[in-house]
Write an enzyme that holds these catalytic residues in place. Structure first.
Site, PDB file in Angstrom:
ATOM      1  N   PRO A 121      29.864  28.356  45.783  1.00 40.98           N
ATOM      2  CA  PRO A 121      29.148  28.519  47.042  1.00 40.98           C
ATOM      3  C   PRO A 121      27.973  29.484  46.842  1.00 40.98           C
ATOM      4  O   PRO A 121      28.112  30.476  46.122  1.00 40.98           O
ATOM      5  CB  PRO A 121      30.185  29.147  47.978  1.00 40.98           C
ATOM      6  CG  PRO A 121      31.507  28.861  47.359  1.00 40.98           C
ATOM      7  CD  PRO A 121      31.276  28.728  45.890  1.00 40.98           C
ATOM      8  N   GLY A 122      26.862  29.175  47.461  1.00 36.27           N
ATOM      9  CA  GLY A 122      25.729  30.089  47.419  1.00 36.27           C
ATOM     10  C   GLY A 122      24.810  29.909  46.228  1.00 36.27           C
ATOM     11  O   GLY A 122      23.867  30.676  46.042  1.00 36.27           O
ATOM     12  N   THR A 123      25.056  28.893  45.415  1.00 37.03           N
ATOM     13  CA  THR A 123      24.194  28.693  44.257  1.00 37.03           C
ATOM     14  C   THR A 123      22.953  27.866  44.605  1.00 37.03           C
ATOM     15  O   THR A 123      22.123  27.624  43.742  1.00 37.03           O
ATOM     16  CB  THR A 123      24.951  28.005  43.101  1.00 37.03           C
ATOM     17  OG1 THR A 123      25.721  26.935  43.635  1.00 37.03           O
ATOM     18  CG2 THR A 123      25.880  28.977  42.397  1.00 37.03           C
ATOM     19  N   GLY A 124      22.865  27.416  45.838  1.00 39.97           N
ATOM     20  CA  GLY A 124      21.640  26.734  46.261  1.00 39.97           C
ATOM     21  C   GLY A 124      21.750  25.219  46.326  1.00 39.97           C
ATOM     22  O   GLY A 124      20.729  24.532  46.293  1.00 39.97           O
ATOM     23  N   THR A 154      22.790  23.263  48.915  1.00 44.28           N
ATOM     24  CA  THR A 154      22.216  22.787  50.164  1.00 44.28           C
ATOM     25  C   THR A 154      20.697  22.921  50.124  1.00 44.28           C
ATOM     26  O   THR A 154      19.960  22.019  50.536  1.00 44.28           O
ATOM     27  CB  THR A 154      22.767  23.603  51.350  1.00 44.28           C
ATOM     28  OG1 THR A 154      24.180  23.705  51.211  1.00 44.28           O
ATOM     29  CG2 THR A 154      22.427  22.971  52.669  1.00 44.28           C
ATOM     30  N   GLU A 189      40.283  56.760  38.168  1.00 42.27           N
ATOM     31  CA  GLU A 189      38.937  56.288  37.797  1.00 42.27           C
ATOM     32  C   GLU A 189      38.494  56.898  36.473  1.00 42.27           C
ATOM     33  O   GLU A 189      37.897  56.218  35.639  1.00 42.27           O
ATOM     34  CB  GLU A 189      37.926  56.594  38.908  1.00 42.27           C
ATOM     35  CG  GLU A 189      38.212  55.904  40.240  1.00 42.27           C
ATOM     36  CD  GLU A 189      38.328  54.378  40.136  1.00 42.27           C
ATOM     37  OE1 GLU A 189      37.729  53.782  39.213  1.00 42.27           O
ATOM     38  OE2 GLU A 189      39.059  53.789  40.962  1.00 42.27           O
ATOM     39  N   ASP A 237      43.947  46.115  39.771  1.00 45.88           N
ATOM     40  CA  ASP A 237      43.762  46.082  38.302  1.00 45.88           C
ATOM     41  C   ASP A 237      44.843  45.225  37.662  1.00 45.88           C
ATOM     42  O   ASP A 237      44.572  44.421  36.771  1.00 45.88           O
ATOM     43  CB  ASP A 237      43.881  47.494  37.705  1.00 45.88           C
ATOM     44  CG  ASP A 237      42.845  48.448  38.275  1.00 45.88           C
ATOM     45  OD1 ASP A 237      41.782  47.961  38.691  1.00 45.88           O
ATOM     46  OD2 ASP A 237      43.109  49.666  38.302  1.00 45.88           O
TER      47      ASP A 237
END
Ligand code: ADP
Ligand code: ZN
Length: 596
Positions: free
Chosen positions: A207-210, A212, A427, A502
């Site tokens: 999704p969102g790779t272009g 459409t 962290e 993790d």
């Protein structure tokens, strides 16, 4: 998607009306009936019959349409009455009349129904009619018959206004699709030559790779209308509606041809046909209709169907046969140059400070889709506005990247000292362990400021895009992931839930290594991971057990190595964690200064 809210509104209107009617009915029932029934002077029907036969009853009062009767017993005080329920009023009346013929002096009074009872009866008798009418309206609306503006339920965007220059990167894909544009512009040219042009083109990609965007651009370039629908619209539909919707979509397409039909999320209708039961068969009807439509084009109908999916392996093979979606184009996430081009396209209408270099941002965003990149620039503009900056600064952009990747910074969340200490060691553990793993990326930033759902984060620099990952690199990734947990255990002699994500990621990587990438020597290069639930497993329980023990070995070894690295660098762990507790966030330079 556009008509979804309307459909929901209709649903709610009907639901609310039904609820209101039911409430009124229930209210009336409670107000009228139970009052008599709650009466303690209830007389059982068998007793009543007995008393009638014994001529102990003076009077019976009945109300039309009610099975509840009022009974006055002979010799009782004035106004003292009993109630009884009769199973059948008709039979009861006949029984009393028989008694009377036999000389019983019982008095039978029949009263007309009260107003309340009348209303109650009317409403009750109307409910089925109301429901049926409501259902009809609903069905009509969903078929679009009640809605003259739209012939079918899909999105109508006849002129997209999008052209290839709005699609950044994707040069090869555009080159491949330019012939489709040509065909749409002058189909006769191709037909004269006897050339067959693809009917259907399937676009694979996240999704969102272009996908459409590029479909719209084809329509825009060719100057033809663009009509679309999404497979997900069909999921909650009534039987038969999916198929009729598909038929209408194509009817319309043929009418306005030449044109582009775009079907988003085609996997929702085009999943493998497996069984003929329940929801599956509804899907099958829709899919069958789609296949019929794809096969049924006349040669003079210039309709090109583009479909998009993120799950090609789910698609029914019948969709991919010649004459249907026989051409497939993969739309990958953009590489470094592609990302820079996309950022530039979306930067056009924005103002940037001098310290901004879009190439740097492109370098920091390996794996991001076009939609995510566009989102980052938009977030940066919002951040810059809130901070009252003259233009978008580098810092605004960095904040936007973090907001999109790790979530929004939560200064307001109160974190206890104990939690802070735990996060700091966790962290610091990730950062230090990665520092000693040759294949792992350099640390970019370590923070214990909560963001999104994370209590803290360690950010790594992203280097150039890579197409392959080696076994060593995957193994070291596991070590880095488990570094947080290892540090907690060694420094604080306790472990926390903070490492759950993790562990989840590590388990997924280890499982893929064994079952998908063939990286386990015991199992060898076989794909064992079923692609979907329908696929038959080809292996038995002993392989199952072997997979389990191989995954466990990988994780165990990685955890051991993480602990060894931590133990060898305890001084650094305390130092980095200490600094984190003091400053909450440390940069790459500061982190590296501990290792000089
Ligand atoms: P998909 O259909 O693959 O899910 P979209 O085409 O809807 O993705 O893309 C969503 C948005 O992301 C687009 O409207 C556009 O703003 C941006 N975008 C994605 N890819 C590109 C690209 N190659 N060039 C420019 N913008 C892009
Ligand atoms: Zn962690």
């Amino acid at each position: 998607m556009k008509d979804k809210p309307n459909k929901n509104k209709l649903y709610y209107t009907i639901l609310i009306s039904v609820a209101v009617i039911l409430t009124i009915v229930v209210g009336i029932v409670f107000l009228s009936k139970p009052k008599e029934e709650k009466d303690e002077k209830e007389l059982a029907y068998t007793d009543l019959i007995q008393m009638v036969a014994n001529r102990e009853i003076e009077k019976i009062e009945m109300t039309v349409g009610s099975t509840s009767v009022k009974v006055t017993v002979k010799g009782s005080e004035e106004g003292k009455e009993k109630n009884s329920i009769v199973p059948s009023t008709q039979a009861f009346i006949e029984l009393i009349q028989d008694e009377k013929l036999n000389g019983n002096d019982i008095e039978l009074v029949q009263k007309p129904a009260s107003v309340v009872t009348k209303i109650f009866d009317t409403i009750f008798s109307l409910i089925p009619t109301i429901m049926i009418v409501a259902l009809f309206i609903l069905v009509f609306k969903m078929q679009g018959l009640g809605d003259k503006g739209k012939i079918y339920g899909g999105d109508e965007n006849l002129d997209t206004g999008v052209t290839f220059k709005d699609v950044a990167g994707l040069d090869e894909e555009k080159a491949e699709l330019i012939e489709v544009v040509d065909f749409l512009k002058s189909p006769e040219k191709f037909q004269k030559m006897g050339a067959k042009i693809p009917r259907g083109i399937l676009l694979y990609g996240k999704p969102g790779t272009g996908k459409t965007l590029i479909a719209k651009a084809i329509a825009g370039e060719a100057g033809v209308p663009f009509i679309s629908m999404s497979g997900s619209e069909f999921i909650e539909m009534f039987a038969g509606l999916g198929a009729s919707r598909v038929r209408k979509l194509f009817e319309k397409a043929k009418k306005i041809s030449p044109c582009i039909v775009f079907i988003d999320e085609i996997d929702a209708i085009g999943s493998r046909r497996t069984s003929n039961s329940g929801g599956e068969s509804e899907n099958n009807q829709t899919l069958n209709q789609l296949l019929v439509e794809m096969d049924g084009f006349e040669s003079n109908e210039t309709v090109i169907v583009l479909a998009a999916t993120n799950r090609p392996e789910m698609l029914d093979k019948a969709l991919l046969r010649p004459g249907r979606f026989d051409r497939q184009i993969t739309i990958a996430t953009p590489d470094l140059n592609g990302r820079e081009a996309i950022l530039e396209t979306h930067a056009k209408d924005k103002k940037f400070a001098n310290d901004v270099n879009l190439k740097d941002i492109a370098g920091d965003t390996a794996g991001f889709t076009g939609a995510e990149l566009a989102n980052i620039l938009n977030e940066a503009a919002i951040i810059a506005t809130i901070k009252k900056h003259e233009a978008i600064t580098k810092e605004d952009l960095d904040d936007a990247v973090k907001k999109v990747t790790v979530g929004i910074e939560k200064h307001s969340r109160v974190v206890s000292e104990k939690d802070k200490k735990l996060t700091a060691y966790h962290e610091a553990g990730h950062a230090i362990v990665s520092k000693f793993l040759p294949t792992q990326q350099d640390v970019k930033e370590v923070s214990i400021i909560p963001r999104g759902v994370a209590g803290g984060y360690t950010m790594y620099k992203t280097n150039e895009d890579k197409y392959y990952i080696s076994r060593t690199e995957m193994k070291e990734k596991l070590v880095a992931l488990l570094g947080g947990r290892a540090a907690e255990k060694i420094a604080l002699n306790d472990i926390s839930t903070g490492a759950s994500n993790d562990i989840e990621v590590a388990t997924e990587i280890a499982t893929d290594m064994v079952t998908y990438y063939g990286m386990s020597d015991v199992i060898g290069p076989i794909t064992l991971k079923p692609k979907d639930a329908y696929e038959q497993r080809i292996y038995g329980e002993n392989i199952d057990a072997a997979i389990g023990s191989e995954v466990k070995n990988l994780i165990d070894n990685a955890y051991k190595e993480a602990q060894e690295i931590i133990l060898a660098h305890m001084d650094k762990l305390h130092a980095v964690a200490g600094r984190l507790l003091e400053k909450e966030i440390i940069s790459a330079e500061e982190f590296n200064s501990f290792f000089k």
